[in-house]
Design an enzyme around this catalytic site. Structure first.
Site, PDB file in Angstrom:
ATOM      1  N   ASP A 264      -3.699  -6.875  -6.252  1.00 24.63           N
ATOM      2  CA  ASP A 264      -4.702  -6.685  -5.207  1.00 24.63           C
ATOM      3  C   ASP A 264      -4.393  -7.661  -4.082  1.00 24.63           C
ATOM      4  OD1 ASP A 264      -7.046  -6.765  -3.602  1.00 24.63           O
ATOM      5  OD2 ASP A 264      -8.243  -6.077  -5.308  1.00 24.63           O
TER       6      ASP A 264
ATOM      7  N   GLY B  50       0.820  -1.216   0.000  1.00 23.40           N
ATOM      8  CA  GLY B  50       0.000   0.000   0.000  1.00 23.40           C
ATOM      9  C   GLY B  50       0.846   1.254   0.000  1.00 23.40           C
TER      10      GLY B  50
ATOM     11  N   TYR C 212     -14.637  -2.110  10.772  1.00 23.46           N
ATOM     12  CA  TYR C 212     -13.263  -1.600  10.633  1.00 23.46           C
ATOM     13  C   TYR C 212     -12.504  -1.796  11.942  1.00 23.46           C
ATOM     14  CZ  TYR C 212      -9.205   1.362  10.054  1.00 23.46           C
ATOM     15  OH  TYR C 212      -7.904   1.800  10.018  1.00 23.46           O
TER      16      TYR C 212
ATOM     17  N   ASN D  64       1.036  -2.567   5.520  1.00 26.73           N
ATOM     18  CA  ASN D  64       0.337  -1.286   5.672  1.00 26.73           C
ATOM     19  C   ASN D  64      -0.970  -1.214   4.886  1.00 26.73           C
ATOM     20  OD1 ASN D  64       0.179   1.833   5.875  1.00 26.73           O
ATOM     21  ND2 ASN D  64       0.384   1.464   3.670  1.00 26.73           N
TER      22      ASN D  64
ATOM     23  N   SER E  65      -4.295   0.180  14.376  1.00 20.57           N
ATOM     24  CA  SER E  65      -4.970   1.468  14.519  1.00 20.57           C
ATOM     25  C   SER E  65      -5.446   1.641  15.955  1.00 20.57           C
ATOM     26  CB  SER E  65      -6.189   1.535  13.597  1.00 20.57           C
ATOM     27  OG  SER E  65      -6.979   2.670  13.885  1.00 20.57           O
TER      28      SER E  65
ATOM     29  N   PHE F 145      -7.371   8.008   3.348  1.00 21.89           N
ATOM     30  CA  PHE F 145      -8.189   7.081   4.143  1.00 21.89           C
ATOM     31  C   PHE F 145      -9.675   7.472   4.194  1.00 21.89           C
ATOM     32  CE2 PHE F 145      -9.997   5.895   8.269  1.00 21.89           C
ATOM     33  CZ  PHE F 145      -9.746   4.544   8.328  1.00 21.89           C
TER      34      PHE F 145
ATOM     35  N   ARG G 144      -2.437  -1.245  -6.007  1.00 18.84           N
ATOM     36  CA  ARG G 144      -3.190  -1.651  -7.213  1.00 18.84           C
ATOM     37  C   ARG G 144      -3.053  -0.636  -8.328  1.00 18.84           C
ATOM     38  NH1 ARG G 144      -8.695  -1.917  -4.080  1.00 18.84           N
ATOM     39  NH2 ARG G 144      -7.587  -0.114  -3.254  1.00 18.84           N
TER      40      ARG G 144
END
Ligand code: NDP
Ligand code: 8X3
Length: 253
Positions: free
Chosen positions: A60, A9, A153, A87, A140, A190, A34
């Site tokens: 992906d 990422g 999430y 990440n 997170s 994000f 991607r």
């Protein structure tokens, strides 16, 4: 010989900032994402600016066969990976559980949990083979405590926390370090991704206070990786000064 960092990422946000930071410290990079054009442009600019080598891999992370192939296709000189930064990830939607969209759930679980697992599963044998490695998982603050409408999430990031602890135990015997970096609010793509392109909603998330930047998080990730070999920073949470927890941010609006 330059060390190698593998960053998933890297086309945006924290991953891109980590790519720049590690290149600045003379790491050669394998960067993934991607969006091929962005990835290629980033690779070119890093090569020019930092005089390091950069390999791009466009796939992906939810596609296990593609992850497997990308690792299988790594040229010999790119197989001794010193640092893996897991990440790549996203939030999709912000709905109460009873209104959650199945497609959003699949995206988050498949990317944040299964994608991280696939990457790790295919790369760790290379680390074991070469007797070295450091894995930094990007969790997170949302994994520590859920917040309203964050349900799935938050669950994926709690899973990253738990998986990280399990990985650390499993890889102990190989001397492979496993660390978790848990950021609070960071202004990246994000929120635009979470709100499906709604720039106003995304902007609103970061208004009235100074959020973290990708660079702030990259500084922490690099610090974690720059410790002597006998030191592992197992877990670090980094938040904006204005943030106390996932749902308490002091805003001057
Ligand atoms: P960005 O949206 O800016 O970057 C996300 C990166 O993940 C992009 O490079 C994207 O690349 C990649 N990615 C997403 N889905 C896939 C996929 N299916 N396959 C491959 N790559 C994928 O967000 P951030 O930089 O903020 O997010 C990075 C990580 O940090 C995520 O795990 C996120 O959960 C976490 N995080 C973010 C916080 C924040 O406030 N921003 C706070 C705490 C944690 P591409 O689109 O090219 O595929
Ligand atoms: C991203 C931070 O608080 O928006 O993980 O979930 S938050």
């Amino acid at each position: 010989m330059n060390k190698i960092a593998y960053i998933t990422g890297a086309t945006s946000g924290i991953g891109k900032a980590c790519a720049m930071k590690f290149a600045d410290y003379s790491y050669n990079l394998i960067i993934t994402g991607r969006r091929k054009e962005i990835l290629d442009e980033l690779a070119d600019s890093i090569r020019k600016k930092y005089k390091v080598e950069v390999l791009t891999q466009c796939f992906d992370i939810r596609d296990r066969a593609a992850v497997k192939k990308s690792v299988k296709d790594l040229p010999m000189e790119w197989r001794e990976i010193d640092v893996l930064i897991n990440n790549a990830g996203l939030a999709s939607g912000l709905n109460p559980i009873q209104e959650g969209l199945y497609d959003d759930w699949d995206k988050m679980i498949d990317t944040n949990v299964k994608g991280l697992l696939y990457m790790t599963r295919y790369l760790v044998p290379l680390m074991i083979l070469h007797n070295k490695g450091h894995i930094v998982n990007i969790g997170s603050i949302a994994g520590r405590d859920a917040y309203p409408n964050g349900n799935v999430y938050c669950g994926t990031k709690a899973a990253v926390d738990s998986i990280t602890r399990g990985m650390r135990m499993d890889l102990l015997q190989y001397g492979i370090r496993v660390s978790l970096v848990e950021p609070g609010a960071v202004e990246t793509e994000f929120s635009e991704v979470r709100f499906k392109g709604d720039k106003n909603k995304a902007k609103n998330v970061y208004e009235g206070y100074e959020p973290l930047t990708g660079d702030d998080v990259a500084d922490v990730v690099y610090f974690v990786c720059s410790m002597p070999a006998h030191v592992n920073i197992s877990d670090v949470m980094v938040v904006p000064t204005a943030q106390a927890n996932p749902f308490l941010i002091h805003k001057n609006l």
